[in-house]
Motif scaffolding. Structure first.
Motif, PDB file in Angstrom:
ATOM      1  N   ILE A 189      11.701   4.296  14.691  1.00 24.92           N
ATOM      2  CA  ILE A 189      10.863   4.799  13.611  1.00 24.92           C
ATOM      3  C   ILE A 189      11.781   5.325  12.515  1.00 24.92           C
ATOM      4  CG2 ILE A 189       9.173   6.557  12.950  1.00 24.92           C
ATOM      5  CD1 ILE A 189       7.917   4.594  14.824  1.00 24.92           C
ATOM      6  N   CYS A 191      11.534   7.076   8.669  1.00 24.39           N
ATOM      7  CA  CYS A 191      10.628   7.636   7.673  1.00 24.39           C
ATOM      8  C   CYS A 191      11.370   7.801   6.358  1.00 24.39           C
ATOM      9  CB  CYS A 191      10.098   8.992   8.127  1.00 24.39           C
ATOM     10  SG  CYS A 191       9.251   8.932   9.715  1.00 24.39           S
ATOM     11  N   GLU A 249       6.494   8.225   4.411  1.00 21.94           N
ATOM     12  CA  GLU A 249       6.045   6.987   5.050  1.00 21.94           C
ATOM     13  C   GLU A 249       6.954   6.700   6.231  1.00 21.94           C
ATOM     14  OE1 GLU A 249       4.389   2.770   3.715  1.00 21.94           O
ATOM     15  OE2 GLU A 249       6.488   3.009   3.174  1.00 21.94           O
ATOM     16  N   CYS A 250       6.338   6.518   7.387  1.00 17.55           N
ATOM     17  CA  CYS A 250       7.112   6.172   8.572  1.00 17.55           C
ATOM     18  C   CYS A 250       6.790   4.746   8.971  1.00 17.55           C
ATOM     19  CB  CYS A 250       6.783   7.117   9.725  1.00 17.55           C
ATOM     20  SG  CYS A 250       7.288   8.813   9.403  1.00 17.55           S
ATOM     21  N   LYS A 251       7.840   4.017   9.327  1.00 13.78           N
ATOM     22  CA  LYS A 251       7.670   2.611   9.677  1.00 13.78           C
ATOM     23  C   LYS A 251       8.435   2.276  10.934  1.00 13.78           C
ATOM     24  CE  LYS A 251       7.126   0.269   5.234  1.00 13.78           C
ATOM     25  NZ  LYS A 251       7.671  -0.812   4.405  1.00 13.78           N
ATOM     26  N   HIS A 253      10.995  -0.088  12.509  1.00 10.81           N
ATOM     27  CA  HIS A 253      12.057  -0.992  12.074  1.00 10.81           C
ATOM     28  C   HIS A 253      12.736  -1.604  13.284  1.00 10.81           C
ATOM     29  CE1 HIS A 253      12.465  -0.226   7.725  1.00 10.81           C
ATOM     30  NE2 HIS A 253      11.926   0.947   8.016  1.00 10.81           N
ATOM     31  N   ASN A 260       5.279  -4.418   9.872  1.00  8.77           N
ATOM     32  CA  ASN A 260       5.139  -3.133   9.187  1.00  8.77           C
ATOM     33  C   ASN A 260       4.834  -3.285   7.704  1.00  8.77           C
ATOM     34  OD1 ASN A 260       7.544  -3.928   8.122  1.00  8.77           O
ATOM     35  ND2 ASN A 260       8.779  -2.334   9.051  1.00  8.77           N
ATOM     36  N   GLU A 261       4.471  -4.504   7.301  1.00  9.18           N
ATOM     37  CA  GLU A 261       4.202  -4.663   5.878  1.00  9.18           C
ATOM     38  C   GLU A 261       2.949  -5.464   5.580  1.00  9.18           C
ATOM     39  OE1 GLU A 261       7.950  -5.931   4.314  1.00  9.18           O
ATOM     40  OE2 GLU A 261       8.569  -3.853   4.061  1.00  9.18           O
ATOM     41  N   LYS A 266      -2.856  -0.836   6.308  1.00 11.43           N
ATOM     42  CA  LYS A 266      -1.754   0.078   5.995  1.00 11.43           C
ATOM     43  C   LYS A 266      -1.330   0.956   7.168  1.00 11.43           C
ATOM     44  CE  LYS A 266      -4.874   3.201   3.551  1.00 11.43           C
ATOM     45  NZ  LYS A 266      -4.701   4.614   3.713  1.00 11.43           N
ATOM     46  N   GLY A 269       2.108  -0.834  11.938  1.00  5.63           N
ATOM     47  CA  GLY A 269       3.546  -0.580  11.970  1.00  5.63           C
ATOM     48  C   GLY A 269       4.014   0.464  10.986  1.00  5.63           C
ATOM     49  N   ARG A 270       3.084   1.165  10.403  1.00  5.37           N
ATOM     50  CA  ARG A 270       3.495   2.208   9.454  1.00  5.37           C
ATOM     51  C   ARG A 270       2.383   3.242   9.292  1.00  5.37           C
ATOM     52  NH1 ARG A 270       2.724  -0.916   3.651  1.00  5.37           N
ATOM     53  NH2 ARG A 270       0.914  -2.103   4.325  1.00  5.37           N
ATOM     54  N   THR A 272       1.385   6.613   6.473  1.00  4.26           N
ATOM     55  CA  THR A 272       1.751   7.430   5.321  1.00  4.26           C
ATOM     56  C   THR A 272       1.002   8.753   5.405  1.00  4.26           C
ATOM     57  OG1 THR A 272       1.931   5.404   4.033  1.00  4.26           O
ATOM     58  CG2 THR A 272       1.860   7.454   2.802  1.00  4.26           C
TER      59      THR A 272
END
Ligand SMILES: *[C@@H]1O[C@H](CO)[C@@H](O)[C@H](O)[C@H]1NC(C)=O
Ligand SMILES: *[C@@H]1O[C@H](CO)[C@@H](O)[C@H](O)[C@H]1NC(C)=O
Ligand SMILES: *[C@@H]1O[C@H](CO)[C@@H](O)[C@H](O)[C@H]1NC(C)=O
Ligand SMILES: *[C@@H]1O[C@H](CO)[C@@H](O)[C@H](O)[C@H]1NC(C)=O
Length: 279
Positions: A189, A191, A249-251, A253, A260-261, A266, A269-270, A272
């Motif tokens: 994760i 952010c 925003e945490c994603k 990776h 995550n995109e 929204k 994978g992420r 906000t």
């Protein structure tokens, strides 16, 4: 039947007996045995046909469902992210040093982390880090240990306000459980904040999500399963105004199969969220 009832009441007693069984004609309830057999046969065939039709329809529908599983699997198997404490609008607002203003948040965190208490996790298995924990089909599945203490400053053990009293709050990021999901690579994760000079500390280190917590086999067989967590301690820049709003925003990776995109989703994978801290 209605006709029979309309006859005189004094006669109706014997009429009824006759109706139920007539010895002369051998009729039972107004029908001969063969007539009854035919009716029975008819309904048997009729309902059998209905049942068959239902089964066929069901089968056809299940076939089409099966066909579409691979199509949707790609989307389903990519998990969403959520945070704890989860507040309205994903906005965490509180005043430093004011216990009441964050009491609910830390209560939520304590409740959320209870299953992760080291004493409870001691019953789970010590798994090999970095490897999937594949298990046989039949057995009741074992779960890997995730100690609450591995969340360090965000475990709520040493600092039971999770940093809220000093204005450096912890937020826990969790990934939704997806049955059978095996993340590839080295998921972690990460952010980011638009606000400058926000410092982030991750627990476990680097926001790592270990592969040993996968795959998940589902509620029924994987009873003691706890999903891996990543805690983020948010250290805001020195206060200049009385109100600091930090947007984060945490994603996920580092894993090819964890999206995550996605523009439409929204939370895929992420996640906000905002943090507002009054001094
Ligand atoms: C808040 O608490 C800290 C100690 O935890 C103290 O140093 C500080 O002066 C307090 N601030 C206010 C505004 O009360
Ligand atoms: C969890 O904590 C126990 C004791 O507190 C320790 O023995 C164990 O190794 C820890 N497990 C993990 C996965 O760190
Ligand atoms: C995590 O985010 C920071 C800040 O945006 C960035 O510098 C870093 O490269 C990111 N790490 C990964 C693995 O993407
Ligand atoms: C605080 O404000 C002053 C001037 O208003 C500015 O020079 C300084 O960079 C600010 N500090 C931070 C950490 O933003």
């Amino acid at each position: 039947m209605a006709k029979e009832e309309n006859k005189g009441s004094e006669q109706s007693g014997s009429d009824w007996k006759q109706f139920i069984y007539n010895p002369q004609s051998g009729e039972f309830m107004g029908r001969t045995a063969s007539s009854w057999a035919l009716i029975l046969l008819f309904y048997l065939v009729f309902y059998g046909f209905l049942a068959g039709l239902f089964t066929l329809t069901m089968w056809v529908m299940l076939q089409t469902l099966d066909d579409s599983v691979p199509k949707y699997r790609d989307r389903v198997s990519s998990p969403g992210l959520m945070i704890s404490p989860k507040s309205a609008g994903l906005e965490i607002k509180f005043t430093r040093n004011k216990t009441q203003s964050y009491q609910e948040y830390i209560q939520t965190l304590h409740t959320f982390l209870t299953p992760y208490n080291d004493a409870i996790q001691a019953k789970n298995d010590l798994c090999a880090p970095g490897l999937y924990f594949d298990q046989d089909e039949k057995d009741e599945k074992k779960a890997c240990q995730f100690n609450r203490s591995s969340l360090g400053l965000c475990s709520g053990i040493e600092d039971n306000t999770f940093g809220y009293n000093e204005g450096k709050p912890c937020v826990i990021v969790k990934m939704n459980r997806i049955i059978g999901l095996k993340p590839e690579g080295n998921p972690k994760i990460n952010c980011t904040s638009k606000t400058e000079d926000v410092n982030l500390q991750y627990f476990p280190e680097n926001g790592k999500i270990d592969l040993m917590y996968f795959p998940y086999y589902g509620k029924k067989t994987h009873v003691n399963y706890v999903q891996p967590l990543v805690a983020v301690k948010i250290i805001p820049p020195p206060y200049n105004s009385s109100l600091d709003e930090i947007s984060l925003e945490c994603k996920i990776h580092g894993s090819r199969n964890l999206k995550n995109e996605d523009e439409r989703d929204k939370f895929l994978g992420r996640v906000t969220f905002k943090v507002k801290i009054w001094v």
